[in-house]
Design an enzyme around this catalytic site. Structure first.
Site, mmCIF file in Angstrom:
data_model
loop_
_atom_site.group_PDB
_atom_site.id
_atom_site.type_symbol
_atom_site.label_atom_id
_atom_site.label_comp_id
_atom_site.label_asym_id
_atom_site.label_seq_id
_atom_site.Cartn_x
_atom_site.Cartn_y
_atom_site.Cartn_z
ATOM 1 N N ARG A 149 1.137 -1.031 0.159
ATOM 2 C CA ARG A 149 -0.097 0.284 -0.208
ATOM 3 C C ARG A 149 1.230 1.149 -0.083
ATOM 4 O O ARG A 149 1.675 0.786 1.362
ATOM 5 C CB ARG A 149 -1.128 -0.279 1.139
ATOM 6 C CG ARG A 149 -1.979 -1.328 1.311
ATOM 7 C CD ARG A 149 -2.906 -1.143 2.631
ATOM 8 N NE ARG A 149 -3.537 -2.309 2.373
ATOM 9 C CZ ARG A 149 -4.830 -2.200 3.152
ATOM 10 N NH1 ARG A 149 -5.044 -1.610 4.511
ATOM 11 N NH2 ARG A 149 -5.313 -3.852 2.956
ATOM 12 N N ARG A 152 2.050 0.716 10.313
ATOM 13 C CA ARG A 152 1.817 1.268 8.483
ATOM 14 C C ARG A 152 3.503 1.245 7.913
ATOM 15 O O ARG A 152 3.375 2.207 8.063
ATOM 16 C CB ARG A 152 1.042 3.079 9.292
ATOM 17 C CG ARG A 152 0.247 3.385 7.398
ATOM 18 C CD ARG A 152 0.168 4.637 8.101
ATOM 19 N NE ARG A 152 -0.762 4.344 8.698
ATOM 20 C CZ ARG A 152 -3.190 3.966 8.934
ATOM 21 N NH1 ARG A 152 -3.426 4.037 8.059
ATOM 22 N NH2 ARG A 152 -3.985 4.495 9.947
ATOM 23 N N GLU A 190 -6.546 -1.340 15.450
ATOM 24 C CA GLU A 190 -7.191 -2.015 14.372
ATOM 25 C C GLU A 190 -6.795 -3.626 13.970
ATOM 26 O O GLU A 190 -5.301 -3.303 14.093
ATOM 27 C CB GLU A 190 -7.630 -1.582 13.763
ATOM 28 C CG GLU A 190 -8.231 -2.662 12.034
ATOM 29 C CD GLU A 190 -8.213 -1.511 10.661
ATOM 30 O OE1 GLU A 190 -8.384 -0.647 10.878
ATOM 31 O OE2 GLU A 190 -8.654 -2.021 9.574
ATOM 32 N N SER A 242 -10.268 -6.306 10.224
ATOM 33 C CA SER A 242 -11.169 -6.006 9.592
ATOM 34 C C SER A 242 -12.174 -6.599 7.651
ATOM 35 O O SER A 242 -11.572 -7.100 7.426
ATOM 36 C CB SER A 242 -10.736 -5.101 8.345
ATOM 37 O OG SER A 242 -12.209 -3.883 7.818
ATOM 38 N N ARG A 275 1.176 -6.407 12.722
ATOM 39 C CA ARG A 275 0.189 -5.764 13.968
ATOM 40 C C ARG A 275 -0.194 -6.754 14.931
ATOM 41 O O ARG A 275 0.171 -6.256 15.993
ATOM 42 C CB ARG A 275 -1.281 -5.397 13.203
ATOM 43 C CG ARG A 275 -0.585 -4.566 12.577
ATOM 44 C CD ARG A 275 -2.050 -3.132 12.383
ATOM 45 N NE ARG A 275 -2.014 -1.900 11.407
ATOM 46 C CZ ARG A 275 -2.758 -1.436 11.287
ATOM 47 N NH1 ARG A 275 -3.836 -1.035 11.501
ATOM 48 N NH2 ARG A 275 -2.152 0.206 10.806
#
Length: 432
Positions: free
Chosen positions: A270, A285, A357, A360, A399
């Site tokens: 990403r 991130r 988070e 998801s 994560r």
RNA sequence: GGAGAAGUGGCCGAGAGGCCGAAGGCGCUCCCCUGCUAAGGGAGUACAUGGUUUAUCCCGUGUCGAGGGUUCGAAUCCCUCCUUCUCCGCCA
């Protein structure tokens, strides 16, 4: 993509639904274009009809050996008129498609109102928050000594937002992937799939990353060849959702084969455009990270239940790792473009003193299926009907690694290995 | 990377400018027959989309890998691209 009939029949109702998630649909513009489309399409099809009937009669006349010259003269200007009409229609259709492709999914009725992540609603909590009788460290400080986690090396090799891991850290990272996959395969009934990490544009349109979110993606340049419009452009996948969901693109699957449940481990790429300055520290991130994804393709009547099931499958990983977490349902304003309803799982990060988070899980309903014509044959109607597609992280590996390091830390800065991972790491109990 | 062949409905497969949305087969659905099973006979069966419709029916349009072109008319002829197969080269 929404059902175009829904838009035609009652744009205002759709606009009202979309307003919940803060999306403003210009119903005026749509109506005007749609009305034009109707007249133009009817006119064009009339012309096509005329061409077809006349061509047919020419063919028949010729077969009987008659003189076709007079007939040819009659259709002389038809071609130009038709071509002009077809081109106008095509252009108009493209304008309408642009609008329709840019419209997000309708929200499930159960999605709570709200504008931002602050309005997400906690559904449940699991696990005891760990207590420490010493000054705790975050995952960067815990991982960096001994070079187990090396951000400087990664920035030398590539740039910011990448990481190098060594020894036990790299091994635990890999162990997590195996552990997650094994759990989903052996205990939750998923079939593992291995998929390409590069996909074409059609796939990205299918799942909804294109045309709206191109800036989040990495596009591949093939050597120093100029990207050519006539050739296929490849992109690095931002999530396994893209290649795995597109497995059913343009397919009509047997009703008997449903539900189809796939799990896949892939790296995710990403560009994180628009997030500069956010989560700059550590592993949270990154431009490249690993994820184990779980996906289900189901009959429409089953998708609500399937979402609950999918979330439970993701939760099972956190429970086995004994990481405290909470489950939230995303509010209207925070729910993603293609999703109808989304649960996030947020893991406890002691150093940040908050939940973050880590998964998801979304029910896309028929939104992606319509874009990619993913269908099943309904035995009752014998007609092909759109599938419902669901996907969720089970889990984001980087994560999860962060959560383990922070929750399992000792006073001396060492990190215990969760017991379920030890068999995957040759019995290692303390990370080194 | 080089040379050649091919891509047609849920699947297989015929088709070489008009009578082709497409023969035939398999599969599927319904009906008949047979005590059950097996076998047999008959009918139906692509998708998308426009008009109309709650939905059907009906009429139209588009679709034979994708996109362009030639033509009054294209599955069929031409161009570009994609994919698959065979052979050669290279390679983990």
């Amino acid at each position: 993509m929404l059902d175009i009939k829904l838009l035609r029949n009652d744009v205002e109702a759709v606009a009202k639904q979309l307003a919940k998630r803060g999306f403003a649909l210009d119903t005026q513009v749509f109506q005007v274009l749609e009305n034009k489309r109707k007249t133009l399409q009817t006119a064009t099809q009339d012309l096509q009809n005329e061409r077809n009937t006349r061509s047919k009669s020419i063919g028949q006349a010729k077969a009987k050996g008659k003189d076709i010259q007079p007939l040819l003269a009659e259709v002389a200007d038809l071609g130009d008129k038709l071509k002009a009409a077809e081109q106008d229609l095509l252009a108009l259709q493209a304008d309408i498609d642009d609008i329709v492709m840019g419209i997000p999914n309708l929200l499930d009725d159960s999605v709570p109102e709200g504008k931002s992540e602050d309005d997400n609603v906690e559904v449940s909590k699991w696990g005891e928050l760990p207590t420490f009788d010493f000054e705790i460290k975050d995952h960067v400080d815990l991982g960096s000594p001994n070079g187990l986690m090396d951000f400087e090396a990664a920035s030398k090799l590539t740039g910011s937002r990448f990481v190098v891991m060594r020894a036990g850290m790299a091994r635990m990272h890999r162990a997590l992937i195996q552990f997650m996959l094994d759990t989903h395969i052996n205990e939750h009934g998923y079939t593992e799939v291995y998929v390409p990490y590069m996909v074409n544009e059609d796939s990205l349109y299918g799942t909804g990353q294109l045309p709206k979110f191109a800036e989040d993606l990495y596009k591949i340049q093939n050597g120093d060849k100029e990207a050519d419009k006539s050739e296929q452009n490849y992109y690095l996948i931002p999530t396994a959702e893209v290649p795995v969901t597109n497995l059913v693109r343009d397919e009509i699957v047997d009703a008997d084969s449903l539900p189809i449940k796939y799990t896949a481990h892939t790296p995710c790429f990403r560009s994180e455009a628009g997030s500069y300055g956010r989560d700059t520290r550590g592993l949270i991130r990154q431009h490249q990270f690993e994820k184990v994804e779980i996906l289900q393709f189901v009959k429409p009547v089953d998708s609500e239940q399937a979402l609950e099931n999918l979330v439970k499958n993701a939760e099972a990983i956190l429970k086995k790792l004994e990481l405290p977490y909470r489950k939230v349902v995303l509010c209207a304003g925070d729910t993603g473009f293609s999703a109808s309803k989304t649960y996030d799982l947020e893991v406890w990060l002691p150093a940040q003193d908050t939940y973050r988070e880590i998964s998801s899980c979304s029910n896309m309903k028929d939104f992606q299926a319509r874009r990619m014509q993913a269908r099943f044959r309904n035995p009752e109607s014998t007609k092909p009907e759109l599938l419902h597609t669901l996907n969720g992280s089970g889990l984001a590996v980087g994560r999860t690694l962060v959560a383990i390091i922070e929750n399992y830390q000792n006073e001396d800065g060492s990190v215990r290995v969760p017991s379920v991972l030890q068999p995957y790491m040759g019995g290692m109990e303390i990370l080194k």
